[in-house]
Scaffold this active site. Structure first.
Site, PDB file in Angstrom:
ATOM      1  N   PHE A   1      15.355   5.729 -19.022  1.00 35.63           N
ATOM      2  CA  PHE A   1      15.092   6.117 -17.717  1.00 35.63           C
ATOM      3  C   PHE A   1      13.857   6.013 -16.981  1.00 35.63           C
ATOM      4  O   PHE A   1      12.803   5.774 -17.892  1.00 35.63           O
ATOM      5  CB  PHE A   1      15.501   7.709 -17.422  1.00 35.63           C
ATOM      6  CG  PHE A   1      16.790   7.718 -17.210  1.00 35.63           C
ATOM      7  CD1 PHE A   1      18.046   7.095 -17.473  1.00 35.63           C
ATOM      8  CD2 PHE A   1      17.138   9.011 -16.259  1.00 35.63           C
ATOM      9  CE1 PHE A   1      19.435   7.284 -17.117  1.00 35.63           C
ATOM     10  CE2 PHE A   1      18.403   9.063 -15.796  1.00 35.63           C
ATOM     11  CZ  PHE A   1      19.482   8.358 -16.329  1.00 35.63           C
ATOM     12  N   GLN A  26      13.010  14.474  -2.745  1.00 34.12           N
ATOM     13  CA  GLN A  26      13.148  13.007  -3.716  1.00 34.12           C
ATOM     14  C   GLN A  26      14.477  12.368  -3.151  1.00 34.12           C
ATOM     15  O   GLN A  26      15.380  13.138  -2.813  1.00 34.12           O
ATOM     16  CB  GLN A  26      13.353  13.516  -5.085  1.00 34.12           C
ATOM     17  CG  GLN A  26      13.898  12.262  -5.944  1.00 34.12           C
ATOM     18  CD  GLN A  26      13.874  12.400  -7.420  1.00 34.12           C
ATOM     19  OE1 GLN A  26      14.915  12.706  -7.914  1.00 34.12           O
ATOM     20  NE2 GLN A  26      12.809  12.240  -7.965  1.00 34.12           N
ATOM     21  N   HIS A  32      16.592   9.542  -3.979  1.00 38.97           N
ATOM     22  CA  HIS A  32      17.239   8.817  -5.171  1.00 38.97           C
ATOM     23  C   HIS A  32      17.421   7.340  -4.357  1.00 38.97           C
ATOM     24  O   HIS A  32      17.848   7.085  -3.325  1.00 38.97           O
ATOM     25  CB  HIS A  32      18.331   9.138  -5.477  1.00 38.97           C
ATOM     26  CG  HIS A  32      18.950   8.889  -6.722  1.00 38.97           C
ATOM     27  ND1 HIS A  32      19.122   7.480  -7.122  1.00 38.97           N
ATOM     28  CD2 HIS A  32      18.994   9.454  -7.795  1.00 38.97           C
ATOM     29  CE1 HIS A  32      19.693   7.313  -8.508  1.00 38.97           C
ATOM     30  NE2 HIS A  32      19.471   8.389  -8.865  1.00 38.97           N
ATOM     31  N   LEU A  53      26.081   9.182  -5.234  1.00 38.45           N
ATOM     32  CA  LEU A  53      25.069   9.020  -6.260  1.00 38.45           C
ATOM     33  C   LEU A  53      25.569   7.931  -6.982  1.00 38.45           C
ATOM     34  O   LEU A  53      26.573   7.740  -7.677  1.00 38.45           O
ATOM     35  CB  LEU A  53      24.811  10.124  -7.119  1.00 38.45           C
ATOM     36  CG  LEU A  53      23.667   9.766  -8.351  1.00 38.45           C
ATOM     37  CD1 LEU A  53      22.495   9.641  -7.589  1.00 38.45           C
ATOM     38  CD2 LEU A  53      23.592  11.146  -9.166  1.00 38.45           C
ATOM     39  N   GLU A  72      21.052   6.857 -12.234  1.00 40.42           N
ATOM     40  CA  GLU A  72      19.897   6.022 -12.429  1.00 40.42           C
ATOM     41  C   GLU A  72      20.426   5.421 -14.282  1.00 40.42           C
ATOM     42  O   GLU A  72      19.765   4.506 -14.563  1.00 40.42           O
ATOM     43  CB  GLU A  72      18.536   6.819 -12.762  1.00 40.42           C
ATOM     44  CG  GLU A  72      17.417   5.982 -13.207  1.00 40.42           C
ATOM     45  CD  GLU A  72      16.283   6.978 -13.082  1.00 40.42           C
ATOM     46  OE1 GLU A  72      15.289   6.586 -13.679  1.00 40.42           O
ATOM     47  OE2 GLU A  72      16.086   7.912 -12.336  1.00 40.42           O
ATOM     48  N   ARG A 113      11.187   7.373  -9.424  1.00 40.69           N
ATOM     49  CA  ARG A 113      12.197   7.108  -8.266  1.00 40.69           C
ATOM     50  C   ARG A 113      11.415   6.946  -6.888  1.00 40.69           C
ATOM     51  O   ARG A 113      12.141   6.294  -6.184  1.00 40.69           O
ATOM     52  CB  ARG A 113      13.067   8.364  -8.367  1.00 40.69           C
ATOM     53  CG  ARG A 113      14.072   8.316  -9.510  1.00 40.69           C
ATOM     54  CD  ARG A 113      15.038   9.625  -9.549  1.00 40.69           C
ATOM     55  NE  ARG A 113      15.853   9.702 -10.406  1.00 40.69           N
ATOM     56  CZ  ARG A 113      16.825  10.534 -10.877  1.00 40.69           C
ATOM     57  NH1 ARG A 113      16.704  11.737 -10.186  1.00 40.69           N
ATOM     58  NH2 ARG A 113      17.593  10.364 -11.684  1.00 40.69           N
ATOM     59  N   HIS A 132      18.063  13.555  -2.481  1.00 44.83           N
ATOM     60  CA  HIS A 132      18.594  13.734  -3.699  1.00 44.83           C
ATOM     61  C   HIS A 132      18.259  15.168  -4.108  1.00 44.83           C
ATOM     62  O   HIS A 132      19.034  16.131  -4.866  1.00 44.83           O
ATOM     63  CB  HIS A 132      18.301  12.728  -4.641  1.00 44.83           C
ATOM     64  CG  HIS A 132      18.836  13.101  -5.849  1.00 44.83           C
ATOM     65  ND1 HIS A 132      20.185  13.159  -6.086  1.00 44.83           N
ATOM     66  CD2 HIS A 132      18.125  12.870  -7.329  1.00 44.83           C
ATOM     67  CE1 HIS A 132      20.343  13.187  -7.512  1.00 44.83           C
ATOM     68  NE2 HIS A 132      19.200  12.973  -8.200  1.00 44.83           N
ATOM     69  N   ARG A 137      10.338  13.844  -9.291  1.00 42.72           N
ATOM     70  CA  ARG A 137      11.013  14.397 -10.616  1.00 42.72           C
ATOM     71  C   ARG A 137      11.443  13.140 -11.358  1.00 42.72           C
ATOM     72  O   ARG A 137      11.865  12.181 -10.769  1.00 42.72           O
ATOM     73  CB  ARG A 137      12.168  15.297 -10.113  1.00 42.72           C
ATOM     74  CG  ARG A 137      13.046  15.567 -11.550  1.00 42.72           C
ATOM     75  CD  ARG A 137      14.235  16.357 -10.887  1.00 42.72           C
ATOM     76  NE  ARG A 137      15.150  15.875 -10.235  1.00 42.72           N
ATOM     77  CZ  ARG A 137      16.259  15.159 -10.682  1.00 42.72           C
ATOM     78  NH1 ARG A 137      16.400  14.756 -12.205  1.00 42.72           N
ATOM     79  NH2 ARG A 137      16.909  14.622  -9.858  1.00 42.72           N
TER      80      ARG A 137
END
Length: 547
Positions: A118, A235, A237, A251, A254, A285, A349, A383
């Site tokens: 990730f 955040q 996304h 969404l 990721e 991100r 997000h 994050r």
């Protein structure tokens, strides 16, 4: 309007996502616990919708120290180091709990929990169950009868109840006021109260959050006197669906990039080589979201206002087994991701800020605990994907345990609090403005003025709009609609906290980008600390934030 029901318990847990359910299970070991949810437990929250994975160090080549370093660097060193360290050290233990309790994660051929890469992480440490990891976790915590019967005997679950405010006795929180499905007031007394209400990016027009992500915990905590930190850190996304229209913001996990998906602009150029040539699509991100937004702004986006996320070079088997939810979702949209690139754009997000907590999840108010997304400090200014699901279990356990160990107290409810609540609700019955209209105007204003790129002028204009919306006399068509009015008020307050905090931070750091100031975060020379807001004080801590 009358308070026709009173409950008294040892621990009251508000919120039924991963953090709330875990907190209730832990608290129940110490006394009667009530878990209250404005949705159906295990079905309506954002944990169930989380697709990508759970970060945990499970291999000898990786270390908890490395996880901590990646988390701090990803968070632009605004994280509370102690909280981030706890996350890194205890995530493997809580993953072990889930597996022991029956969670069906993907496993390798050697019978180890599978892990994928990730963004912003030096090793593949993201555990997953296809691309439905959050759903699998919630099914384990809620729907596995043998576990629930063994570990949660003292939990009473109240579903479709909306908590509208916290109760205080002096400076201490002693429970909450809620509305049942008919709009009746319910007084809930508790020795300890745990806020696990999730996030609030539904204050934006385009968001990945479920309908419950309306910022209720931030607003209730603030009104009660708790201190919140870093509320400007929202955040976005990088990859949310943009077509069809009614699916905007949904969404696109990721995990798609973790499995090898690549980002391309309308000219077919793999543009991340311009923004982060070392990490490319697996950058953090905030970097990827800004890169996509910049490509669109420069005219290199698609006609629908996005960019392409392409997995057509992967094998059909890999897509079908590792990304089954994404495949099914886009097939419903009329796109076969095995042969056609997805169109994506950034979407609101996650809020990294929230109620200030200690390692035991105590807030600045006695008797009130917080865990999960409603709390601040763990993730800093950005994050890492996969850290949120781990956070729910690590700090859900800590909050429930600390709340459960708190002593039994004599709790005296001041009837003036109930009367004030009754007066507020009665005003909605005679109001004049549809709350849905206020919600829409708020969401559009936040998207335009407090999005990825921010200026003082735009933030002030947005704050002015919010304050105007807060003067509206909301109208509840019936007693059953009272909760909707309370939620819209919470959304307006949460949005104002975001804007006020964003105006305080006159630098660019992590997810917060001020295009009207020259100062950009540099870890080796960074005197900015947390922004903080409460009923009694507001500002920026002056302590150093060091790499």
């Amino acid at each position: 309007m009358r308070a026709d029901e009173v409950t008294d318990c040892h621990v009251l847990v508000i919120g039924s996502g991963g953090a709330g359910v875990r907190a209730a299970i832990e608290a129940s070991q110490y006394g009667e616990t009530v878990l209250i949810s404005k949705t159906i437990v295990g079905k309506g929250g954002c944990t169930t919708m989380a697709e990508g994975g759970y970060n945990a160090v499970l291999r000898d080549v990786d270390t908890c120290g490395g996880h901590l370093e990646d988390t701090m660097k990803g968070g632009a060193f605004l994280n509370d180091p102690q909280l981030a360290d706890i996350l890194a050290r205890e995530a493997p233990l809580r993953m072990g709990d889930l597996v022991k309790w029956g969670a069906v994660f993907d496993f390798t051929d050697t019978d180890e929990v599978a892990q994928r890469p990730f963004g912003g992480q030096r090793f593949p440490r993201t555990c997953y169950a296809g691309d439905r990891t959050g759903h699998e976790m919630m099914m384990t915590l809620v729907d596995r009868p043998s576990f629930v019967m063994e570990h949660a005997k003292n939990v009473t679950v109240l579903q479709e109840y909306t908590v509208i405010d916290l109760l205080k006795d002096g400076d201490s929180v002693i429970g909450a006021l809620a509305l049942d499905e008919k709009g009746n007031i319910v007084v809930m007394k508790a020795d300890s109260t745990v806020l696990a209400t999730g996030g609030g990016t539904r204050v934006y027009d385009i968001s990945t959050n479920s309908s419950s992500g309306t910022g209720d915990g931030y607003a209730m905590g603030y009104r009660t006197g708790a201190e919140l930190i870093d509320m400007e850190m929202v955040q976005f996304h990088p990859t949310g669906a943009i077509i069809p229209y009614d699916a905007r913001g949904r969404l696109v996990t990721e995990a798609v990039r973790g499995e090898g998906g690549v980002l391309k602009n309308v000219y077919g150029e793999r543009f991340m080589k311009t923004y982060d040539p070392a990490r490319m699509e697996l950058s953090t991100r905030d970097v990827v979201a800004r890169a996509i937004a910049a490509e669109i702004q420069k005219g290199r986006g698609t006609k629908n206002g996005g960019v392409y996320l392409d997995v057509t070079h992967l094998s059909r088997e890999q897509i079908e087994t590792r990304l089954p939810v994404m495949l099914e979702q886009f097939l419903k949209f009329g796109v076969d991701i095995r042969t056609t690139p997805m169109e994506v754009a950034p979407t609101a997000h996650h809020i990294m800020g929230g109620l200030r907590i200690t390692p035991e999840c105590r807030t600045t108010l006695p008797g009130l605990f917080a865990c999960g997304e409603v709390s601040g400090g763990v993730h800093g200014a950005n994050r890492l994907g996969g850290n949120a699901l781990a956070e729910t279990q690590v700090f859900g356990k800590r909050a429930g345990e600390a709340a459960g160990k708190a002593p039994v107290r004599k709790k005296s409810v001041d009837e003036r609090q109930v009367d004030a609540c009754r007066k507020r609700l009665n005003a909605f019955l005679s109001g004049s403005t549809n709350p849905a209209q206020v919600r829409t105007k708020l969401q559009l204003a936040m998207w335009e003025g407090a999005g990825i790129f921010r200026t003082a002028v735009a933030l002030e204009e947005t704050l002015h709009t919010i304050r105007h919306l807060q003067t509206m006399n909301l109208k509840a068509a019936s007693a059953q609609n009272l909760a909707e009015c309370c939620i819209v008020q919470n959304m307006c307050l949460t949005a104002s906290l975001i804007c006020r905090s964003a105006l305080l931070r006159t630098e660019s750091r992590g997810a917060h980008v001020r295009t009207d100031v020259a100062k950009t975060h540099e870890p080796e020379n960074s005197p900015f600390g947390h922004t903080f807001v409460s009923l009694t004080r507001e500002g920026i801590e002056t302590k150093e934030v060091k790499a």
